[in-house]
Design a protein around this motif. Structure first.
Motif, PDB file in Angstrom:
ATOM      1  N   VAL A   1       0.839  -1.207   0.000  1.00  0.00           N
ATOM      2  CA  VAL A   1       0.000   0.000   0.000  1.00  0.00           C
ATOM      3  C   VAL A   1       0.868   1.249   0.000  1.00  0.00           C
ATOM      4  CG1 VAL A   1      -1.678   1.326   1.338  1.00  0.00           C
ATOM      5  CG2 VAL A   1      -1.955  -1.146   1.095  1.00  0.00           C
ATOM      6  N   ILE A   2       1.927   1.244   0.807  1.00  0.00           N
ATOM      7  CA  ILE A   2       2.818   2.405   0.882  1.00  0.00           C
ATOM      8  C   ILE A   2       3.472   2.672  -0.470  1.00  0.00           C
ATOM      9  CG2 ILE A   2       4.968   3.262   1.910  1.00  0.00           C
ATOM     10  CD1 ILE A   2       4.192   1.807   4.476  1.00  0.00           C
ATOM     11  N   VAL A   3       3.828   1.612  -1.186  1.00  0.00           N
ATOM     12  CA  VAL A   3       4.501   1.767  -2.479  1.00  0.00           C
ATOM     13  C   VAL A   3       3.521   2.158  -3.578  1.00  0.00           C
ATOM     14  CG1 VAL A   3       5.766   0.530  -4.281  1.00  0.00           C
ATOM     15  CG2 VAL A   3       6.373   0.188  -1.881  1.00  0.00           C
ATOM     16  N   LEU A   4       2.336   1.531  -3.591  1.00  0.00           N
ATOM     17  CA  LEU A   4       1.398   1.734  -4.697  1.00  0.00           C
ATOM     18  C   LEU A   4       0.539   2.984  -4.562  1.00  0.00           C
ATOM     19  CD1 LEU A   4       0.075  -1.859  -5.516  1.00  0.00           C
ATOM     20  CD2 LEU A   4       1.833  -0.539  -6.684  1.00  0.00           C
ATOM     21  N   TYR A   5       0.258   3.419  -3.334  1.00  0.00           N
ATOM     22  CA  TYR A   5      -0.669   4.546  -3.193  1.00  0.00           C
ATOM     23  C   TYR A   5      -0.166   5.825  -3.878  1.00  0.00           C
ATOM     24  CZ  TYR A   5      -3.578   8.240  -1.366  1.00  0.00           C
ATOM     25  OH  TYR A   5      -4.404   9.324  -1.271  1.00  0.00           O
ATOM     26  N   PRO A   6       1.135   6.196  -3.741  1.00  0.00           N
ATOM     27  CA  PRO A   6       1.573   7.404  -4.473  1.00  0.00           C
ATOM     28  C   PRO A   6       1.328   7.308  -5.969  1.00  0.00           C
ATOM     29  CG  PRO A   6       3.205   6.768  -2.842  1.00  0.00           C
ATOM     30  CD  PRO A   6       2.202   5.656  -2.888  1.00  0.00           C
ATOM     31  N   LEU A   7       1.550   6.128  -6.552  1.00  0.00           N
ATOM     32  CA  LEU A   7       1.279   5.961  -7.987  1.00  0.00           C
ATOM     33  C   LEU A   7      -0.208   6.095  -8.280  1.00  0.00           C
ATOM     34  CD1 LEU A   7       3.625   2.901  -8.727  1.00  0.00           C
ATOM     35  CD2 LEU A   7       4.081   5.321  -9.148  1.00  0.00           C
ATOM     36  N   TYR A   8      -1.022   5.507  -7.413  1.00  0.00           N
ATOM     37  CA  TYR A   8      -2.469   5.599  -7.585  1.00  0.00           C
ATOM     38  C   TYR A   8      -2.944   7.040  -7.443  1.00  0.00           C
ATOM     39  CZ  TYR A   8      -7.439   5.014  -6.577  1.00  0.00           C
ATOM     40  OH  TYR A   8      -8.809   5.125  -6.584  1.00  0.00           O
ATOM     41  N   PHE A   9      -2.378   7.756  -6.478  1.00  0.00           N
ATOM     42  CA  PHE A   9      -2.776   9.149  -6.275  1.00  0.00           C
ATOM     43  C   PHE A   9      -2.429  10.008  -7.486  1.00  0.00           C
ATOM     44  CE2 PHE A   9      -1.656  13.481  -5.047  1.00  0.00           C
ATOM     45  CZ  PHE A   9      -2.854  13.903  -4.494  1.00  0.00           C
ATOM     46  N   VAL A  10      -1.219   9.813  -8.023  1.00  0.00           N
ATOM     47  CA  VAL A  10      -0.820  10.570  -9.216  1.00  0.00           C
ATOM     48  C   VAL A  10      -1.788  10.285 -10.360  1.00  0.00           C
ATOM     49  CG1 VAL A  10       0.953  10.786 -10.990  1.00  0.00           C
ATOM     50  CG2 VAL A  10       1.609  10.746  -8.580  1.00  0.00           C
ATOM     51  N   PHE A  11      -2.200   9.039 -10.497  1.00  0.00           N
ATOM     52  CA  PHE A  11      -3.113   8.654 -11.579  1.00  0.00           C
ATOM     53  C   PHE A  11      -4.464   9.343 -11.436  1.00  0.00           C
ATOM     54  CE2 PHE A  11      -6.477   5.828 -13.159  1.00  0.00           C
ATOM     55  CZ  PHE A  11      -6.117   5.762 -14.504  1.00  0.00           C
ATOM     56  N   ILE A  12      -5.079   9.261 -10.248  1.00  0.00           N
ATOM     57  CA  ILE A  12      -6.406   9.855 -10.082  1.00  0.00           C
ATOM     58  C   ILE A  12      -6.325  11.375 -10.093  1.00  0.00           C
ATOM     59  CG2 ILE A  12      -7.316   7.858  -8.862  1.00  0.00           C
ATOM     60  CD1 ILE A  12      -6.945   9.337  -6.234  1.00  0.00           C
ATOM     61  N   ALA A  13      -5.202  11.935  -9.603  1.00  0.00           N
ATOM     62  CA  ALA A  13      -5.051  13.394  -9.610  1.00  0.00           C
ATOM     63  C   ALA A  13      -4.920  13.926 -11.027  1.00  0.00           C
ATOM     64  CB  ALA A  13      -3.835  13.804  -8.774  1.00  0.00           C
ATOM     65  N   SER A  14      -4.314  13.139 -11.922  1.00  0.00           N
ATOM     66  CA  SER A  14      -4.142  13.599 -13.298  1.00  0.00           C
ATOM     67  C   SER A  14      -5.470  13.699 -14.033  1.00  0.00           C
ATOM     68  CB  SER A  14      -3.202  12.656 -14.053  1.00  0.00           C
ATOM     69  OG  SER A  14      -3.790  11.378 -14.237  1.00  0.00           O
ATOM     70  N   PHE A  15      -6.511  13.000 -13.560  1.00  0.00           N
ATOM     71  CA  PHE A  15      -7.833  13.041 -14.182  1.00  0.00           C
ATOM     72  C   PHE A  15      -8.829  13.876 -13.378  1.00  0.00           C
ATOM     73  CE2 PHE A  15      -6.127   9.113 -16.030  1.00  0.00           C
ATOM     74  CZ  PHE A  15      -6.430   9.302 -17.366  1.00  0.00           C
ATOM     75  N   SER A  16      -8.391  14.499 -12.309  1.00  0.00           N
ATOM     76  CA  SER A  16      -9.294  15.258 -11.438  1.00  0.00           C
ATOM     77  C   SER A  16      -9.239  16.745 -11.745  1.00  0.00           C
ATOM     78  CB  SER A  16      -8.925  15.022  -9.966  1.00  0.00           C
ATOM     79  OG  SER A  16      -9.051  13.664  -9.618  1.00  0.00           O
ATOM     80  N   GLU A  17     -10.276  17.444 -11.302  1.00  0.00           N
ATOM     81  CA  GLU A  17     -10.316  18.896 -11.455  1.00  0.00           C
ATOM     82  C   GLU A  17      -9.224  19.539 -10.600  1.00  0.00           C
ATOM     83  OE1 GLU A  17     -11.901  20.982 -13.242  1.00  0.00           O
ATOM     84  OE2 GLU A  17     -13.412  19.736 -14.224  1.00  0.00           O
TER      85      GLU A  17
END
Length: 295
Positions: free
Chosen positions: A25-41
């Motif tokens: 979770v510690i390793v994957l969450y930053p990648l997941y956050f970058v992904f969802i942030a790139s598609f967010s307002e």
């Protein structure tokens, strides 16, 4: 006693799985956050609403990125550096590793010692820069390919592979059949070394794709910049405002869009490796063991 051992083993497995899950979770969450942030307002990112899901689906950042010519120029340069640079790496590393794996190579131990010495000591950045400039490699395409043509660690791994895979008996049999050293290398060694060639290609390729330090030091022409250096400029120097903003956007709006673009650029730059990784993951595992000494 057996029941007690079974309970201890089960508890140990539970601890291991729990611990590894936390690390995952510690390793994957930053990648997941970058992904969802790139598609967010952008406003949602500023408010902190983007935590576990996309908030306000938005493609404006990607639209600005894909319109920017520097991104595509960086992609082209990085692909060229990867393909040509990896070819040069293999062209030097594989023959050198095989030669040093042969016990009849003259001054073998001395040459290996010289290679090993460079793993721990170097001439320094300034002397290297002066050397590169004096031989005409500064601000050229070649500096990204020739400089660092051999990674000593990879050389040692390949050498260990040849020592444990290409036996002296095989060489003796080939010599009896009238095979020269060059014929033996190309007709026997290379076909038997597809595994190490694949691993070296993977290691060198990933290194070229992620490389940016040499570009910072030895390149000044932006037309030669790799994608990673363009990404660095966007993330640290805030170049998005100069190259991607519309004249009609307010300063605040530009800044918000810039934040969205930053996350999108990370995805655009990392996408090729993320797509390829599931197909080449086995080579990473193989690369850890392939050069180990077999008893």
């Amino acid at each position: 006693m057996k029941i007690r051992n079974a309970i201890q083993d089960k508890a140990f497995d539970i601890f291991n799985y729990s611990f590894l899950t936390v690390i995952l979770v510690i390793v994957l969450y930053p990648l997941y956050f970058v992904f969802i942030a790139s598609f967010s307002e952008p406003d949602a990112i500023y408010r902190g609403d983007v935590i576990f899901r996309i908030s306000g689906f938005n493609l404006k950042g990607y639209h600005r990125i894909l319109e920017n010519a520097n991104i595509w120029l960086g992609y082209r340069n990085s692909i060229l550096y990867l393909v040509i640079g990896t070819f040069v790496n293999l062209l030097v590393t594989i023959p050198a590793a095989y030669s040093l794996s042969r016990k009849d190579t003259p001054a073998r131990k001395t040459i290996i010692g010289i290679f090993m010495f460079t793993m721990f000591f170097s001439g320094g950045l300034i002397p290297t820069f002066l050397l590169v400039k004096s031989i005409g490699l500064y601000n050229t395409f070649s500096v990204m390919v020739i400089l660092g043509a051999v990674n000593v660690f990879n050389l040692m791994v390949a050498m260990s592979f040849f020592q444990s895979t290409i036996s002296e008996e095989l060489l003796d049999a080939a010599v009896i059949d009238g095979c020269s050293d060059i014929q033996f290398f190309f007709k026997i060694v290379i076909p038997l070394s597809k595994a190490i060639i694949a691993v070296m290609t993977l290691y060198y390729g990933v290194a070229h794709w992620n490389s940016f330090f040499n570009a910072i030091i030895y390149l000044k022409d932006k037309n030669l910049y790799p994608l990673q250096l363009i990404l660095r400029d966007i993330l640290t120097l805030n170049q998005v405002l100069a190259g991607m903003s519309d004249a009609t956007d307010s300063a605040v709006e530009q800044q918000k869009i810039a934040e969205s673009i930053k996350y999108g650029v990370i995805i655009v730059a990392s996408l090729p490796m993320m797509v390829l990784y599931p197909f080449i993951q086995k080579h990473f595992v193989q690369g850890v063991m392939i050069g180990s000494v077999k008893g």
